[in-house]
Motif scaffolding. Structure first.
Motif, PDB file in Angstrom:
ATOM      1  N   SER A   7       0.832  -1.207   0.000  1.00 57.00           N
ATOM      2  CA  SER A   7       0.000   0.000   0.000  1.00 57.00           C
ATOM      3  C   SER A   7       0.866   1.257   0.000  1.00 57.00           C
ATOM      4  O   SER A   7       0.536   2.251  -0.650  1.00 57.00           O
ATOM      5  CB  SER A   7      -0.939   0.001   1.207  1.00 57.00           C
ATOM      6  OG  SER A   7      -0.210  -0.052   2.417  1.00 57.00           O
ATOM      7  N   THR A  36      -5.083   1.104  -2.172  1.00 61.95           N
ATOM      8  CA  THR A  36      -5.571  -0.281  -2.211  1.00 61.95           C
ATOM      9  C   THR A  36      -5.248  -0.992  -3.523  1.00 61.95           C
ATOM     10  O   THR A  36      -5.642  -2.144  -3.707  1.00 61.95           O
ATOM     11  CB  THR A  36      -7.093  -0.314  -1.987  1.00 61.95           C
ATOM     12  OG1 THR A  36      -7.759   0.331  -3.092  1.00 61.95           O
ATOM     13  CG2 THR A  36      -7.472   0.397  -0.697  1.00 61.95           C
ATOM     14  N   ASN A  76      -3.675  -4.340  -2.980  1.00 64.15           N
ATOM     15  CA  ASN A  76      -4.230  -5.178  -1.928  1.00 64.15           C
ATOM     16  C   ASN A  76      -4.570  -6.573  -2.457  1.00 64.15           C
ATOM     17  O   ASN A  76      -4.888  -6.724  -3.647  1.00 64.15           O
ATOM     18  CB  ASN A  76      -5.499  -4.550  -1.348  1.00 64.15           C
ATOM     19  CG  ASN A  76      -5.201  -3.422  -0.383  1.00 64.15           C
ATOM     20  OD1 ASN A  76      -4.045  -3.041  -0.197  1.00 64.15           O
ATOM     21  ND2 ASN A  76      -6.231  -2.867   0.224  1.00 64.15           N
ATOM     22  N   ASP A  86       3.912  -8.340   3.293  1.00 59.43           N
ATOM     23  CA  ASP A  86       2.893  -7.397   3.721  1.00 59.43           C
ATOM     24  C   ASP A  86       2.021  -7.940   4.845  1.00 59.43           C
ATOM     25  O   ASP A  86       1.323  -7.189   5.509  1.00 59.43           O
ATOM     26  CB  ASP A  86       2.007  -7.025   2.523  1.00 59.43           C
ATOM     27  CG  ASP A  86       1.227  -5.750   2.756  1.00 59.43           C
ATOM     28  OD1 ASP A  86       1.794  -4.811   3.356  1.00 59.43           O
ATOM     29  OD2 ASP A  86       0.051  -5.683   2.344  1.00 59.43           O
TER      30      ASP A  86
END
Length: 215
Positions: free
Chosen positions: A23, A34, A37, A107
């Motif tokens: 991000s 996003t 994501n 992440d």
């Protein structure tokens, strides 16, 4: 062979090299935070989705990474996998100061890369775990200098748990989880002299529960 998984993994690896979360990488490139994501990597019909060439171009421009670097990251040989730890043998191990540098975590808080050492630990039960060594006296009386904490990124986190928290600026710290709402998280210090921290969830990359400590 080129695949959706390898291209997305290369984006994650490039972010880690630059000390960013996916991000954070998207924000630096001027994209919606996003964009990278996990939910954006699958189309509505369930099929894997490729990142757009425009977003890749913006990422390379924002990071200054040449195309050859990104192509090399797509190769499985160039991106070290998360260490696989057979039950009853060892855990990935690093000092807390080293773990704050780029390339140590993905992440979701799983250990990646070649910077990890190993530490013996008996009974992992197949769960992803890693170890951090405490450095200094900032976490007394809970943990002393030289203590080792075992962290489980996939374990459920509940109120009152001791946790490792990574923030979007790359910082890593140890806290007690006190309260979590839909927008914020309240973290209490491990030391009696510390201060309570309240952060927006957008400022948190990941939270992982400390499940064991050597003391």
């Amino acid at each position: 062979m080129l695949s959706h998984e390898r291209v997305w993994a290369a984006i994650d690896a490039l972010a880690a090299r630059k000390g960013l979360s996916p991000s954070g990488l998207a924000r630096r490139a001027g994209l919606d935070p996003t964009t990278f994501n996990p939910s954006k990597r699958i189309a509505v019909d369930g099929r894997p989705r490729w990142p757009s060439t425009e977003s890749l171009a913006k990422v390379l421009e924002a990071t200054g990474a040449p195309l050859t670097e990104f192509v090399a990251l797509v190769s499985p040989e160039e991106t070290p996998p998360c260490p696989v730890v057979p039950a009853g043998t060892t855990l990935p191990f690093a000092g807390l100061p080293e773990a704050t540098t780029e390339g140590y975590f993905d992440d979701e808080g799983n250990p990646v890369g070649k910077g990890w050492d190993a530490i013996p630990f008996p009974d992992l039960d197949g769960n992803p775990l890693f170890a951090l060594e405490i450095s200094g006296t900032g976490w007394l009386p809970a943990y002393r200098d030289g203590d080792t904490v075992i962290v489980a990124p996939k374990a459920p986190v509940r109120r009152g748990d001791k946790v490792v928290v990574r923030t979007s600026d790359g910082g890593i710290d140890l806290h007690v989880l006190h309260r979590r709402t839909a927008r914020t998280i309240e973290l209490h210090p491990l030391s009696a002299s510390g201060t309570i921290v309240v952060l927006d969830l957008a400022q948190i990359d990941w939270i992982a529960r400390i499940v064991w400590a050597s003391q």
